[in-house]
Scaffold this active site. Structure first.
Site, mmCIF file in Angstrom:
data_model
loop_
_atom_site.group_PDB
_atom_site.id
_atom_site.type_symbol
_atom_site.label_atom_id
_atom_site.label_comp_id
_atom_site.label_asym_id
_atom_site.label_seq_id
_atom_site.Cartn_x
_atom_site.Cartn_y
_atom_site.Cartn_z
ATOM 1 N NE ARG A 132 -5.615 -0.140 11.642
ATOM 2 C CZ ARG A 132 -4.732 -0.317 10.652
ATOM 3 N NH1 ARG A 132 -3.930 0.672 10.273
ATOM 4 N NH2 ARG A 132 -4.637 -1.480 10.041
ATOM 5 C CE LYS B 285 -0.768 0.067 4.943
ATOM 6 N NZ LYS B 285 -1.346 -0.806 5.948
HETATM 7 C C1 PLP Z 1 -0.561 -1.702 6.498
HETATM 8 C C2 PLP Z 1 -1.001 -2.953 7.089
HETATM 9 C C3 PLP Z 1 -0.107 -4.022 7.184
HETATM 10 C C4 PLP Z 1 1.343 -3.917 6.770
HETATM 11 O O1 PLP Z 1 2.015 -3.149 7.720
HETATM 12 P P1 PLP Z 1 3.613 -2.858 7.617
HETATM 13 O O2 PLP Z 1 3.906 -2.116 8.866
HETATM 14 O O3 PLP Z 1 3.789 -2.023 6.396
HETATM 15 O O4 PLP Z 1 4.290 -4.157 7.542
HETATM 16 C C5 PLP Z 1 -0.583 -5.213 7.721
HETATM 17 N N1 PLP Z 1 -1.854 -5.339 8.138
HETATM 18 C C6 PLP Z 1 -2.751 -4.340 8.060
HETATM 19 C C7 PLP Z 1 -4.136 -4.576 8.549
HETATM 20 C C8 PLP Z 1 -2.347 -3.108 7.546
HETATM 21 O O5 PLP Z 1 -3.240 -2.121 7.482
#
Ligand code: PLP
Length: 354
Positions: A130, A37
């Site tokens: 969250r 992302k």
């Molecule tokens: C962004 C995200 C990840 C990946 O997180 P990183 O810190 O980039 O490894 C994993 N799970 C969810 C639900 C996320 O929103």
């Protein structure tokens, strides 16, 4: 002619990071969901993640997951679906993360309509605040989900270090493990996925202390920057400089370091404060707050000072540099997660994969 500003992406470095980290994970029986992302779901990054060994591709946006279908690995929607996109989720996504029974019911109904079985990972909030249901609600949720004919409870998961900055630990991941055992025993089902978080869980993994039932991690930042995110430690053998920003100088002049006249509000409605260094050589670069928050940038040339930015102009003090900069020259910047996220989201910034 090259176009600026541009983000340069070394795909081989990212692939190497993916190889190293998926191998480490595999040694602990952990499958990796590659999360791109920070690159706005770019297909180039997704492809490199698959080539490097991730088992799934994850993204928060359905439109990106739809594109990933061509890469032939299962897709995971890592943000809970919106009510207004249920149809697209069932159409294009293999597994979605969920925490609302109302939405899961809608997914079930739509999946029935499309004659599909949709897999879900039920998210559990273990303190980061969250997404996720509270542990005391697990029983209630599971008993509602199990009878749903077109929903398969593929597993459970947790997200940490995101909103609350809570570090993955033997306690919280141990709790996830206990919940998984309880569900399997009580309902006589097998959970295929126990997803123990994101790049912040790598520290436990590398210390070999991650609870043994955790068999899935969702990794983004660590694959790109070669860094775990609980303590910000660089990961051994990984590259930390796979991305770089380049922007072009459009004005170069000696000017006072304090603005002349009565100080009012700047372009963003704030009263700025200035350090008086006398007359200095200043460069204006063709990039601005519209592309990236200037406080997230780091210059490669350590003798440059970032003074500030407006929507489309970034101002540097270049007086102390050993380089002889001229108008039209390129200035290089190091990036972190925030600046890369912002830059890849700006339509004005070119992305060059090599
Ligand atoms: C962004 C995200 C990840 C990946 O997180 P990183 O810190 O980039 O490894 C994993 N799970 C969810 C639900 C996320 O929103």
């Amino acid at each position: 002619m090259a176009e600026y500003p541009r983000v340069l992406v070394d795909l081989n470095k990212i692939k190497e990071n993916v190889k190293i980290l998926t191998k480490k994970c595999r040694e602990s029986n952990i499958d990796v969901v590659g999360v791109g992302k920070v690159f706005s779901g770019s297909i180039e990054i997704a492809r490199v993640m698959v080539e490097g060994g991730v088992k799934y591709l994850g993204d928060s946006r359905v439109e990106n997951l739809k594109e990933f279908k061509s890469l032939g690995v299962p897709s995971v929607m890592i943000r809970m679906p919106m009510k207004t996109q249920i149809k697209e989720v069932i159409e294009h996504v293999d597994i979605s993360l969920n925490s609302e029974i109302y939405i899961i019911e809608l997914l079930n109904r739509e999946a029935k309509k499309q004659d599909k079985i949709h897999k879900i990972i039920l998210m559990i909030d273990l303190g980061d605040l969250r997404e996720g249901i509270l542990p005391e609600d697990v029983k209630n949720y599971i008993e509602k989900i199990i009878p749903m004919e077109n929903i398969k409870l593929e597993g459970i998961g947790v997200n940490l270090s995101c909103y609350g900055g809570i570090i993955p630990s033997l306690e919280n991941l141990g709790q996830l493990e206990e919940i998984s055992i309880w569900i399997e025993k009580n309902y006589n089902i097998k959970l295929n996925i126990i997803s123990g978080g994101n790049s912040s869980s790598l520290d436990l993994l590398l210390k070999n202390t991650i609870p043994s039932r955790i068999n899935n991690l969702r990794l983004g930042e660590s694959l790109i920057f070669g860094r775990e995110t609980a303590y910000g430690k660089d990961l051994e053998g990984c590259f930390h400089d796979s991305v770089r920003l380049e922007a072009e100088i459009i004005e170069l002049k000696e000017k006072e370091s304090c603005p002349v006249g009565e100080i009012g509000f700047n372009a963003f409605g704030k009263k700025p404060i200035f350090v008086d260094r006398g007359i200095r050589k200043r460069a204006i670069l063709a990039i601005g707050e519209q592309d990236v928050d200037h406080s997230d940038l780091r210059v490669v040339d350590k003798n440059l000072i970032i003074l500030g930015a407006s929507s489309d102009h970034l101002i540097l003090d270049i007086t102390d540099s050993m380089e002889k900069y001229r108008v039209g020259d390129i200035v290089k910047f190091k990036l972190d997660y925030s600046s890369l996220l912002e830059l890849t989201t700006s339509p004005y910034v070119k992305k060059i994969f090599y």
